[in-house]
Design a protein around this motif. Sequence first.
Motif, short mmCIF file in Angstrom:
data_model
loop_
_atom_site.label_atom_id
_atom_site.label_comp_id
_atom_site.label_asym_id
_atom_site.label_seq_id
_atom_site.Cartn_x
_atom_site.Cartn_y
_atom_site.Cartn_z
N TYR A 144 0.82 -1.22 0.00
CA TYR A 144 0.00 0.00 0.00
C TYR A 144 0.84 1.26 0.00
CZ TYR A 144 0.86 -0.94 4.97
OH TYR A 144 1.46 -1.24 6.17
N LEU A 145 2.18 1.14 0.19
CA LEU A 145 3.02 2.34 0.13
C LEU A 145 4.09 2.27 -0.96
CD1 LEU A 145 3.66 3.15 3.90
CD2 LEU A 145 2.11 4.30 2.32
N LEU A 146 4.73 1.11 -1.14
CA LEU A 146 5.83 1.07 -2.11
C LEU A 146 5.27 1.05 -3.54
CD1 LEU A 146 8.59 -1.17 -0.54
CD2 LEU A 146 8.08 1.23 -0.24
N ARG A 293 6.08 2.22 12.47
CA ARG A 293 7.23 3.12 12.38
C ARG A 293 7.76 3.13 10.94
NH1 ARG A 293 12.07 3.33 16.76
NH2 ARG A 293 10.29 3.08 18.13
N ARG A 294 7.84 1.94 10.33
CA ARG A 294 8.29 1.85 8.93
C ARG A 294 7.36 2.64 8.01
NH1 ARG A 294 6.54 -3.54 6.29
NH2 ARG A 294 4.61 -2.39 6.61
N ASP A 295 6.05 2.52 8.22
CA ASP A 295 5.09 3.20 7.35
C ASP A 295 5.23 4.72 7.46
OD1 ASP A 295 4.28 0.72 6.64
OD2 ASP A 295 2.24 0.88 7.41
N ASP A 296 5.37 5.22 8.70
CA ASP A 296 5.54 6.67 8.88
C ASP A 296 6.79 7.15 8.14
OD1 ASP A 296 3.32 6.76 10.43
OD2 ASP A 296 4.37 6.82 12.35
N PHE A 297 7.86 6.37 8.29
CA PHE A 297 9.13 6.71 7.64
C PHE A 297 8.97 6.72 6.12
CE2 PHE A 297 13.05 4.98 5.70
CZ PHE A 297 13.93 6.02 5.99
N LEU A 298 8.32 5.68 5.59
CA LEU A 298 8.19 5.58 4.13
C LEU A 298 7.36 6.72 3.55
CD1 LEU A 298 7.74 1.72 3.55
CD2 LEU A 298 9.68 3.15 2.90
N GLU A 300 7.20 9.75 4.59
CA GLU A 300 8.04 10.95 4.49
C GLU A 300 9.13 10.77 3.44
OE1 GLU A 300 9.27 12.87 8.09
OE2 GLU A 300 7.49 12.19 9.15
N LEU A 301 9.67 9.56 3.38
CA LEU A 301 10.73 9.29 2.40
C LEU A 301 10.21 9.41 0.97
CD1 LEU A 301 13.71 8.50 2.41
CD2 LEU A 301 13.02 6.12 2.34
N LEU A 302 9.00 8.88 0.75
CA LEU A 302 8.42 8.97 -0.60
C LEU A 302 8.21 10.43 -1.00
CD1 LEU A 302 5.87 6.02 -0.38
CD2 LEU A 302 7.69 6.24 -2.08
N ALA A 303 7.80 11.24 -0.03
CA ALA A 303 7.61 12.67 -0.33
C ALA A 303 8.95 13.31 -0.67
CB ALA A 303 6.97 13.37 0.87
N LEU A 304 10.01 12.87 0.01
CA LEU A 304 11.34 13.42 -0.27
C LEU A 304 11.82 13.02 -1.67
CD1 LEU A 304 13.62 13.02 2.87
CD2 LEU A 304 12.92 15.12 1.73
N VAL A 305 11.58 11.76 -2.03
CA VAL A 305 12.00 11.31 -3.37
C VAL A 305 11.26 12.13 -4.43
CG1 VAL A 305 11.98 9.37 -5.00
CG2 VAL A 305 12.62 8.97 -2.63
N GLN A 306 9.95 12.34 -4.19
CA GLN A 306 9.18 13.16 -5.15
C GLN A 306 9.71 14.59 -5.20
OE1 GLN A 306 5.29 12.28 -3.73
NE2 GLN A 306 5.02 10.64 -5.20
N LYS A 307 10.09 15.11 -4.02
CA LYS A 307 10.58 16.49 -3.97
C LYS A 307 11.89 16.63 -4.77
CE LYS A 307 12.24 19.92 -0.68
NZ LYS A 307 12.57 20.18 0.71
N TYR A 308 12.77 15.64 -4.63
CA TYR A 308 14.07 15.76 -5.28
C TYR A 308 14.12 15.19 -6.69
CZ TYR A 308 15.87 17.89 -1.16
OH TYR A 308 16.09 18.78 -0.15
N TRP A 309 13.07 14.48 -7.13
CA TRP A 309 12.96 14.00 -8.50
C TRP A 309 11.61 14.40 -9.08
CZ3 TRP A 309 16.88 13.37 -11.22
CH2 TRP A 309 17.89 12.45 -10.99
N PRO A 310 11.24 15.67 -9.05
CA PRO A 310 9.91 16.03 -9.54
C PRO A 310 9.74 15.70 -11.02
CG PRO A 310 11.23 18.00 -9.18
CD PRO A 310 12.02 16.85 -8.63
N GLU A 311 10.85 15.76 -11.78
CA GLU A 311 10.75 15.51 -13.22
C GLU A 311 10.48 14.04 -13.53
OE1 GLU A 311 13.31 16.19 -11.43
OE2 GLU A 311 15.24 15.90 -12.43
N ALA A 312 10.60 13.18 -12.52
CA ALA A 312 10.38 11.76 -12.76
C ALA A 312 8.90 11.40 -12.79
CB ALA A 312 11.06 10.94 -11.67
N GLU A 313 8.04 12.30 -12.32
CA GLU A 313 6.60 12.02 -12.28
C GLU A 313 6.09 11.64 -13.67
OE1 GLU A 313 4.25 11.83 -9.75
OE2 GLU A 313 6.18 11.63 -8.78
N GLY A 314 5.27 10.61 -13.70
CA GLY A 314 4.62 10.24 -14.94
C GLY A 314 5.51 9.51 -15.93
#
Length: 319
Positions: A144-146, A293-298, A300-314
């Motif tokens: 449900y997260l990855l 704890r893993r889910d909370d971390f993921l 935030e981590l997913l949001a960070l990946v999106q933030k630093y790779w915005p051009e990867a969307e789609g």
Amino acid sequence: MAKPVKRTAVVGTGVIGSGWAARFLGAGLDVAAWDPAPNAECKARVVIEAAWPAISRRGIAPGANPSRLTFHAKLEDCVAGADLVQESAPERETLKQDLLSEIDAANPTAIVASSTSGLLPSILSAKMSRPERMLVGHPFNPVYLLPLVELVGGDRTDPAAIDIAAAFYKSIGMRPLPVRKEIVGFIADRLMEALWREALWLVNDNVATTEEVDAAVVYGCGLRWSLMGTFLTFHLAGGEGGMRHMLHQFGPALKLPWTRLVAPELTGELIDKVADGCAEQAAGRSIQELEARRDDFLVELLALVQKYWPEAEGRPGRL
Ligand SMILES: NC(=O)c1ccc[n+]([C@@H]2O[C@H](COP(=O)([O-])OP(=O)(O)OC[C@H]3O[C@@H](n4cnc5c(N)ncnc54)[C@H](O)[C@@H]3O)[C@@H](O)[C@H]2O)c1
């Protein structure tokens, strides 16, 4: 060929099947479920309830609700109206072959995706009369997260089935990665398996504890991998010269026997060492506590990946 996916069914609701159900529900879909274990429904609902806060923080679709999960007493009833059936039964070839053939008989048109971690779709679909709509849709825990789902067709899979599945998984926030060749272990498990074998050797040979091996991943390579993966990470290891310089500099080390490659024998002693090591690391925290704890971390981590790779969307299958 099957139509676009609106109704889903999950067959087998253990760790992965209930994770699929949670993802489908979060995407605002109805989910029909079946599992032969007597307490399966109760367990799946507990998993979905625990996952819901993390799913909500990632963003749920309008109308999404865990109550849209329906458990069925019979496999035929579960899969009958589905456009996509996600099979997540135990990783046993014959069991899956028989199950897929039952699904085939009960629903002649749905896309049928197996969550297998590494078995070949050509072999899994051997007893199906309509194998052209069967493929592997290999997810990662927690489903449900990855976002990654590896798509693997067999020798009789219609490429249109892979296209429909890819469009569907993408529509529910996943990153489908079509695998070009049908190989056991696909891409990600082949990589994880190599690391896993080395990790077991390091513990087996008393080089490191389970905690020390995990520290090497968590505080070192793992942090980089979550953003860039192996190749782009090593491209930067070459400095200005990039990957070409990196290969010249560290290429010779590849010839040194640093790795063991073949897995150690899983002796009782090694199993105890690994299991006791993990229990010590968990330090009394339950699996549910660690999962939360893993889910909370993921999230935030997913949001960070999106933030630093915005051009990867789609861009399906690419970072
Ligand atoms: N656990 C992981 O991290 C992971 C990751 C990716 C893929 N997978 C794959 O997902 C599949 C399921 O793995 P899991 O970890 O959820 O296992 P699991 O043991 O947690 O769940 C398996 C479920 O299948 C049910 N089951 C038993 N016999 C069945 C049958 N004949 N028909 C339908 N269901 C049956 C069991 O009652 C159980 O609920 C496997 O193919 C596995 O390789 C697992």
